[in-house]
Design a protein around this motif. Structure first.
Motif, PDB file in Angstrom:
ATOM      1  N   LEU A   1     -17.831  24.602 -63.339  1.00 43.91           N
ATOM      2  CA  LEU A   1     -16.419  24.386 -63.655  1.00 43.91           C
ATOM      3  C   LEU A   1     -15.794  23.404 -62.662  1.00 43.91           C
ATOM      4  N   GLN A   2     -16.113  23.565 -61.392  1.00 46.05           N
ATOM      5  CA  GLN A   2     -15.571  22.636 -60.389  1.00 46.05           C
ATOM      6  C   GLN A   2     -16.057  21.208 -60.642  1.00 46.05           C
ATOM      7  N   CYS A   3     -17.321  21.070 -61.015  1.00 39.99           N
ATOM      8  CA  CYS A   3     -17.849  19.737 -61.334  1.00 39.99           C
ATOM      9  C   CYS A   3     -17.123  19.143 -62.541  1.00 39.99           C
ATOM     10  N   HIS A   4     -16.862  19.971 -63.536  1.00 38.80           N
ATOM     11  CA  HIS A   4     -16.146  19.515 -64.734  1.00 38.80           C
ATOM     12  C   HIS A   4     -14.721  19.087 -64.362  1.00 38.80           C
ATOM     13  N   GLU A   5     -14.036  19.885 -63.540  1.00 38.39           N
ATOM     14  CA  GLU A   5     -12.671  19.533 -63.113  1.00 38.39           C
ATOM     15  C   GLU A   5     -12.670  18.234 -62.308  1.00 38.39           C
ATOM     16  N   SER A   6     -13.684  18.048 -61.475  1.00 46.40           N
ATOM     17  CA  SER A   6     -13.778  16.828 -60.687  1.00 46.40           C
ATOM     18  C   SER A   6     -13.987  15.613 -61.585  1.00 46.40           C
ATOM     19  N   LYS A   7     -14.809  15.763 -62.612  1.00 45.01           N
ATOM     20  CA  LYS A   7     -15.036  14.668 -63.563  1.00 45.01           C
ATOM     21  C   LYS A   7     -13.742  14.318 -64.293  1.00 45.01           C
ATOM     22  N   GLU A   8     -12.986  15.330 -64.723  1.00 44.25           N
ATOM     23  CA  GLU A   8     -11.705  15.075 -65.388  1.00 44.25           C
ATOM     24  C   GLU A   8     -10.744  14.353 -64.450  1.00 44.25           C
ATOM     25  N   ALA A   9     -10.721  14.757 -63.189  1.00 45.71           N
ATOM     26  CA  ALA A   9      -9.859  14.101 -62.206  1.00 45.71           C
ATOM     27  C   ALA A   9     -10.277  12.645 -62.000  1.00 45.71           C
ATOM     28  N   THR A  10     -11.586  12.399 -61.962  1.00 49.16           N
ATOM     29  CA  THR A  10     -12.090  11.030 -61.811  1.00 49.16           C
ATOM     30  C   THR A  10     -11.678  10.165 -63.000  1.00 49.16           C
ATOM     31  N   ASP A  11     -11.788  10.720 -64.199  1.00 38.19           N
ATOM     32  CA  ASP A  11     -11.371   9.985 -65.400  1.00 38.19           C
ATOM     33  C   ASP A  11      -9.875   9.665 -65.348  1.00 38.19           C
ATOM     34  N   TRP A  12      -9.073  10.633 -64.864  1.00 40.18           N
ATOM     35  CA  TRP A  12      -7.622  10.413 -64.736  1.00 40.18           C
ATOM     36  C   TRP A  12      -7.350   9.277 -63.751  1.00 40.18           C
ATOM     37  N   LEU A  13      -8.033   9.305 -62.603  1.00 38.29           N
ATOM     38  CA  LEU A  13      -7.825   8.273 -61.588  1.00 38.29           C
ATOM     39  C   LEU A  13      -8.182   6.898 -62.136  1.00 38.29           C
TER      40      LEU A  13
ATOM     41  N   GLY B   1      -4.484  21.774 -56.764  1.00 40.72           N
ATOM     42  CA  GLY B   1      -5.650  22.081 -55.939  1.00 40.72           C
ATOM     43  C   GLY B   1      -5.975  20.979 -54.955  1.00 40.72           C
ATOM     44  N   ILE B   2      -5.993  21.353 -53.694  1.00 44.92           N
ATOM     45  CA  ILE B   2      -6.244  20.382 -52.633  1.00 44.92           C
ATOM     46  C   ILE B   2      -7.635  19.764 -52.746  1.00 44.92           C
ATOM     47  N   ALA B   3      -8.613  20.560 -53.182  1.00 49.86           N
ATOM     48  CA  ALA B   3      -9.984  20.037 -53.272  1.00 49.86           C
ATOM     49  C   ALA B   3     -10.053  18.831 -54.197  1.00 49.86           C
ATOM     50  N   ARG B   4      -9.476  18.932 -55.387  1.00 52.16           N
ATOM     51  CA  ARG B   4      -9.519  17.804 -56.333  1.00 52.16           C
ATOM     52  C   ARG B   4      -8.714  16.622 -55.791  1.00 52.16           C
ATOM     53  N   ILE B   5      -7.568  16.900 -55.190  1.00 51.98           N
ATOM     54  CA  ILE B   5      -6.741  15.807 -54.653  1.00 51.98           C
ATOM     55  C   ILE B   5      -7.505  15.057 -53.567  1.00 51.98           C
ATOM     56  N   GLN B   6      -8.118  15.790 -52.637  1.00 50.43           N
ATOM     57  CA  GLN B   6      -8.835  15.122 -51.556  1.00 50.43           C
ATOM     58  C   GLN B   6     -10.090  14.416 -52.065  1.00 50.43           C
ATOM     59  N   GLU B   7     -10.743  14.972 -53.086  1.00 55.84           N
ATOM     60  CA  GLU B   7     -11.869  14.253 -53.703  1.00 55.84           C
ATOM     61  C   GLU B   7     -11.405  12.925 -54.284  1.00 55.84           C
ATOM     62  N   MET B   8     -10.248  12.931 -54.931  1.00 56.81           N
ATOM     63  CA  MET B   8      -9.736  11.693 -55.516  1.00 56.81           C
ATOM     64  C   MET B   8      -9.275  10.727 -54.431  1.00 56.81           C
ATOM     65  N   HIS B   9      -8.744  11.249 -53.325  1.00 54.71           N
ATOM     66  CA  HIS B   9      -8.411  10.377 -52.204  1.00 54.71           C
ATOM     67  C   HIS B   9      -9.673   9.708 -51.665  1.00 54.71           C
ATOM     68  N   MET B  10     -10.765  10.462 -51.573  1.00 54.49           N
ATOM     69  CA  MET B  10     -12.029   9.890 -51.107  1.00 54.49           C
ATOM     70  C   MET B  10     -12.520   8.808 -52.064  1.00 54.49           C
ATOM     71  N   LEU B  11     -12.442   9.067 -53.363  1.00 60.41           N
ATOM     72  CA  LEU B  11     -12.846   8.061 -54.342  1.00 60.41           C
ATOM     73  C   LEU B  11     -11.948   6.828 -54.234  1.00 60.41           C
ATOM     74  N   ALA B  12     -10.650   7.050 -54.054  1.00 61.79           N
ATOM     75  CA  ALA B  12      -9.716   5.931 -53.897  1.00 61.79           C
ATOM     76  C   ALA B  12     -10.058   5.111 -52.654  1.00 61.79           C
ATOM     77  N   ILE B  13     -10.429   5.782 -51.554  1.00 63.13           N
ATOM     78  CA  ILE B  13     -10.828   5.078 -50.328  1.00 63.13           C
ATOM     79  C   ILE B  13     -12.028   4.177 -50.605  1.00 63.13           C
ATOM     80  N   HIS B  14     -13.034   4.723 -51.263  1.00 62.10           N
ATOM     81  CA  HIS B  14     -14.234   3.928 -51.541  1.00 62.10           C
ATOM     82  C   HIS B  14     -13.921   2.755 -52.468  1.00 62.10           C
TER      83      HIS B  14
END
Length: 196
Positions: free
Chosen positions: A9-21, A169-182
């Protein structure tokens, strides 16, 4: 729910967040890269800051700019504010925690510099104070924020740039911040090196 299902589920939420970004922030991240390269080409520097996990992201960003992400290139001028505990605690003991970053901006910043702020949740007073000091110095601000950032976002001017991740959720936000950094560092390399 078993642990395997929860992890999936966390992987799925992360993928959705990546698509949003990708849909909503690709163009603003490109603009951020252009602003940072413009600053760096004028002998400016990037000052990064944040609290907690966001401070770690700020330090990581400064390290990538000084060193590199994937492509060899000259070092870029970047400083992670608050990276020295001795400095932060000395300022906090004498003046208060909210001044830990502002004193560094006062000492190090010039108008052509950029303040890159990371805030995964809320609008901490020390980050708001750093933004105000950056504006007092004539600097632009790029803010990577999370869901509850109204006070921080309200400080930004039309010359600044807000990269907001309005997720729960801080986890998804910080994951997206990391993706944005890269993505940001890769875009900077493309602008400087003409990487395909």
């Amino acid at each position: 729910m078993d642990l395997t299902a929860r992890i999936q589920l966390q992987c799925h939420e992360s993928k959705e967040a990546t698509d949003w970004l990708a849909e909503h922030l690709a163009s603003p991240i490109a603009i951020a890269a252009e602003l940072m390269v413009e600053s760096l080409m004028q002998d400016g520097k990037v000052l990064t800051c944040g609290n907690g996990g966001s401070a770690a992201l700020a330090q990581y960003t400064a390290a990538l700019l000084l060193s590199r992400l994937e492509n060899e290139r000259p070092a870029l001028s970047a400083i992670a504010l608050g990276a020295t505990p001795i400095l932060i605690t000395a300022i906090a003991a004498d003046q208060g925690f909210q001044f830990g970053l502002t004193r560094q901006v006062e000492a190090l910043a010039h108008p052509q510099d950029i303040l890159l702020v990371f805030a995964s949740h809320g609008s901490p007073e020390n980050l708001q104070a750093a933004i105000q000091t950056a504006h007092d110095r004539g600097m632009r601000v790029i803010a990577l924020t999370g869901r509850e950032d109204a006070d921080l976002a309200a400080q930004l001017t039309e010359d600044d740039l807000l990269l907001n991740i309005p997720l729960t959720g801080i986890a998804r936000i910080q994951e997206m911040h990391m993706l944005a950094i890269h993505a940001l560092c890769d875009a900077i390399d493309c602008l400087l090196l003409g990487v395909e």
